[in-house]
Write a protein that holds these residues in place. Structure first.
Motif, PDB file in Angstrom:
ATOM      1  N   GLU A   1      70.273  61.729 112.606  1.00  0.00           N
ATOM      2  CA  GLU A   1      71.292  60.804 113.614  1.00  0.00           C
ATOM      3  C   GLU A   1      72.173  60.432 112.839  1.00  0.00           C
ATOM      4  O   GLU A   1      73.368  59.968 112.690  1.00  0.00           O
TER       5      GLU A   1
ATOM      6  N   GLY B   1      76.086  61.037 112.741  1.00  0.00           N
ATOM      7  CA  GLY B   1      76.356  59.306 113.761  1.00  0.00           C
ATOM      8  C   GLY B   1      77.377  58.908 112.686  1.00  0.00           C
ATOM      9  O   GLY B   1      78.359  58.873 113.074  1.00  0.00           O
TER      10      GLY B   1
ATOM     11  N   GLU C   1      64.527  63.386 112.973  1.00  0.00           N
ATOM     12  CA  GLU C   1      65.501  63.149 113.775  1.00  0.00           C
ATOM     13  C   GLU C   1      66.332  61.780 113.378  1.00  0.00           C
ATOM     14  O   GLU C   1      68.437  61.618 113.089  1.00  0.00           O
TER      15      GLU C   1
ATOM     16  N   TYR D   1      73.776  64.438 118.603  1.00  0.00           N
ATOM     17  CA  TYR D   1      73.621  63.313 117.586  1.00  0.00           C
ATOM     18  C   TYR D   1      75.362  63.371 117.021  1.00  0.00           C
ATOM     19  O   TYR D   1      75.425  62.224 116.840  1.00  0.00           O
TER      20      TYR D   1
END
Length: 191
Positions: free
Chosen positions: A11, A15, A7, A152
């Protein structure tokens, strides 16, 4: 524990891509929203969303163009101008699904072709860790990839993902969990 690492990696990578896109432009409250403004402000972000879902820039651009064409046809039926971005996002997700379904059908009748490589520019902008995440992401089943990309990269909540993907919030949660687990396994070095 493994799921948490995946994760964080997803992310960080998605991101990072979202940051490269810049912030979503805010519409001045006094200005009326029109299709041209929407196109100028959201087209590239939607193209990148579609690229993450279909892995092919030209196809992604076609999907986004079709979404804007559909919005133009249905502009008069829009409940309010603010709903237009949600309509476009949902149309891009659904258009990407259609592309993936057509690809699957074509593969059943034609021998599978080589996977298209990502552009040198897009890979050069990512570190090796980010490249590994993007490569592992492309190997996930379409729904799992959709949920992670919308979460994300798109920065959507579970409720927004549920609406955009046409699935329940519970399915969003379980799909995300399974996707992160599969991603973690795919990113582990061979032993």
């Amino acid at each position: 524990m493994l799921e948490g690492n995946a994760e964080r990696s997803v992310e960080a990578t998605l991101g990072h891509l979202r940051t490269m896109d810049g912030p979503v432009p805010a519409q001045p409250p006094a200005a009326p929203l029109n299709l041209e403004d929407l196109y100028r402000q959201h087209r590239m972000r939607l193209v990148r969303l579609a690229i993450l879902l279909v892995d092919e820039p030209a196809t992604a651009e076609d999907v986004v163009q079709e979404a804007f064409t559909g919005l133009h046809r249905n502009w008069g039926r829009l409940r309010d101008a603010a709903a237009a971005v949600g309509y476009l996002r949902t149309a891009v997700v659904n258009g990407s699904r259609s592309v993936l379904r057509r690809r699957k059908t074509a593969r059943e009748y034609v021998p599978p072709h080589a996977v298209n490589a990502r552009s040198a520019e897009s890979l050069a902008m990512l570190s090796s860790e980010h490249q590994a995440v993007v490569n592992a992401l492309s190997k996930l089943p379409p729904r799992q990839r959709e949920v992670l990309v919308l979460r994300y990269y798109g920065g959507l909540s579970e409720a927004e993902i549920s609406e955009a993907a046409g699935i329940s919030k519970g399915t969003v949660k379980s799909t995300a969990s399974r996707a992160l687990e599969a991603l973690q396994k795919a990113m582990q070095p061979p032993q």
